[in-house]
Design an enzyme around this catalytic site. Structure first.
Site, PDB file in Angstrom:
ATOM      1  N   LYS A 144       0.844  -1.201   0.000  1.00 55.07           N
ATOM      2  CA  LYS A 144       0.000   0.000   0.000  1.00 55.07           C
ATOM      3  C   LYS A 144       0.877   1.248   0.000  1.00 55.07           C
ATOM      4  CE  LYS A 144      -3.821  -2.397   2.296  1.00 55.07           C
ATOM      5  NZ  LYS A 144      -4.524  -2.722   3.549  1.00 55.07           N
ATOM      6  N   GLN A 171      -4.102  -1.268   9.691  1.00 54.22           N
ATOM      7  CA  GLN A 171      -4.219  -2.614   9.119  1.00 54.22           C
ATOM      8  C   GLN A 171      -4.892  -3.554  10.115  1.00 54.22           C
ATOM      9  OE1 GLN A 171      -3.577  -3.381   5.970  1.00 54.22           O
ATOM     10  NE2 GLN A 171      -4.032  -5.535   6.179  1.00 54.22           N
ATOM     11  N   ASP A 218     -10.787   3.332   4.653  1.00 46.85           N
ATOM     12  CA  ASP A 218     -11.159   1.919   4.700  1.00 46.85           C
ATOM     13  C   ASP A 218     -12.674   1.730   4.725  1.00 46.85           C
ATOM     14  OD1 ASP A 218      -9.224  -0.106   4.630  1.00 46.85           O
ATOM     15  OD2 ASP A 218      -8.538   0.344   6.666  1.00 46.85           O
TER      16      ASP A 218
HETATM   17  N1  GUN Z   1      -7.112  -6.400   6.452  1.00 45.56           N
HETATM   18  C1  GUN Z   1      -7.568  -7.111   5.408  1.00 45.56           C
HETATM   19  N2  GUN Z   1      -8.114  -6.289   4.481  1.00 45.56           N
HETATM   20  C2  GUN Z   1      -7.987  -5.036   4.972  1.00 45.56           C
HETATM   21  C3  GUN Z   1      -8.367  -3.745   4.474  1.00 45.56           C
HETATM   22  O1  GUN Z   1      -8.938  -3.576   3.406  1.00 45.56           O
HETATM   23  N3  GUN Z   1      -8.058  -2.705   5.274  1.00 45.56           N
HETATM   24  C4  GUN Z   1      -7.443  -2.854   6.474  1.00 45.56           C
HETATM   25  N4  GUN Z   1      -7.188  -1.768   7.196  1.00 45.56           N
HETATM   26  N5  GUN Z   1      -7.100  -4.027   6.967  1.00 45.56           N
HETATM   27  C5  GUN Z   1      -7.368  -5.109   6.209  1.00 45.56           C
END
Ligand code: GUN
Length: 296
Positions: free
Chosen positions: A51, A95, A118
């Protein structure tokens, strides 16, 4: 059988995002994203790295916070308060999942909904349920919907089965597919069933699907007998399974038994190279949307 190429479609989304970033920069605004990782889960670390890397490549001001597993709830909340107040940061992502001693719901609640790229904050969850387009939609289901529309899959009137009921994928995916299609967000108007690990006669339910979204988090769970001929299958799973002859000692498999399911499908996404790149693409797009809203 058509392979839906997530890497290619993500590149198209990134090109759109890059153009939006250029437009913002010509007005003196650089979108900023803060990505926060607590602990040392190897898969989460890999996601956070990609990311951060993609954001930097696009010219997003990207700040990565990698915190030790011993980070306290109070320390994490203090970081979020700083990021909420930082005008250079438009998007904040923590995350998931955090270590067990962290109350994830409290963390999500602390993020400014206008920076919650998110789409996990209750305000944004409600806006999705209310068809209010001013919120943020979780990146993975948004990416799945874009895969369907880009692949030319007709969702209107289709029977869609979402396998999995998580807050990150299953629930928002179902809301997106059942929503009225609009010019801004096509890919709705489906008849949606949510199935999960407790669903009785699961195979009979999934066999009804014209569109099957597999997001149950179990390697190769969806077998050929669970899929109807001519279905479109979107595989959200990214599971590491031990593989002694693979260079890293593991390989990635989806929630779908690809080898046996793919021949039955009209179209299917591979793992890797399907949904994964789209999650990142939609995160970048959401971050730019957050920045655009501050400039409006
Ligand atoms: N863990 C798995 N998918 C995601 C996501 O799209 N965002 C975040 N913050 N954590 C995740």
């Amino acid at each position: 059988m058509k392979l839906i190429n997530g890497t290619e479609i993500a590149a198209k989304v990134h090109a759109e995002t890059a153009a939006r970033i250029a437009a913002l920069q010509s007005r003196g605004l650089t979108p900023g994203l803060a990505v926060v990782l607590v602990g040392d889960d190897p898969a989460s670390r890999a996601y956070v790295r990609s990311k951060d890397k993609r954001a930097a490549e696009l010219g997003i001001h990207s700040v990565k916070h990698e915190l030790p597993a011993t980070t306290t709830q109070a320390e994490l909340l203090a970081l979020i308060a700083r990021l909420n107040a930082d005008p250079a940061i438009h998007g904040i992502l923590v995350q998931s999942p955090p270590p067990k001693h962290i109350d994830e719901a409290a963390i999500v609640l602390a993020i400014d909904p206008a920076k919650d790229v998110d789409g996990f904050h209750p305000v944004n969850v409600a806006k999705l349920a209310l068809d209010d387009p001013t919120g943020f939609v979780p990146c993975t289901p948004l990416g799945c919907q874009r895969l369907l529309t880009e692949a030319g899959v007709k969702t209107s009137g289709a029977r869609a089965v979402v396998l999995g009921r998580s807050m990150i994928v299953g629930k928002p995916m179902a809301l997106l597919l059942m929503a009225k299609s609009t010019a801004e967000r096509p890919g709705g108007d489906a008849t949606v069933t949510i199935a999960h690990s407790r669903t009785r006669d699961l195979a009979a339910v999934t066999r009804e699907a014209d569109i099957l979204i597999a997001a149950i988090g179990r390697p190769e769970f969806v077998t050929a007998d669970m899929v109807r001929d001519g279905a479109v299958v979107i595989d959200v799973g990214i599971n590491r399974v031990d593989d002694l002859i693979a260079p890293k000692g593991y390989r990635l498999v989806g929630d779908v038994d690809f080898q046996n399911v793919a021949p039955k499908c009209a179209a299917i996404t591979p793992v890797p190279g399907g949904v994964g790149p789209m999650t990142i693409a939609m995160l970048m797009a959401n971050t730019v949307t957050a920045a655009e809203r501050t400039a409006a």
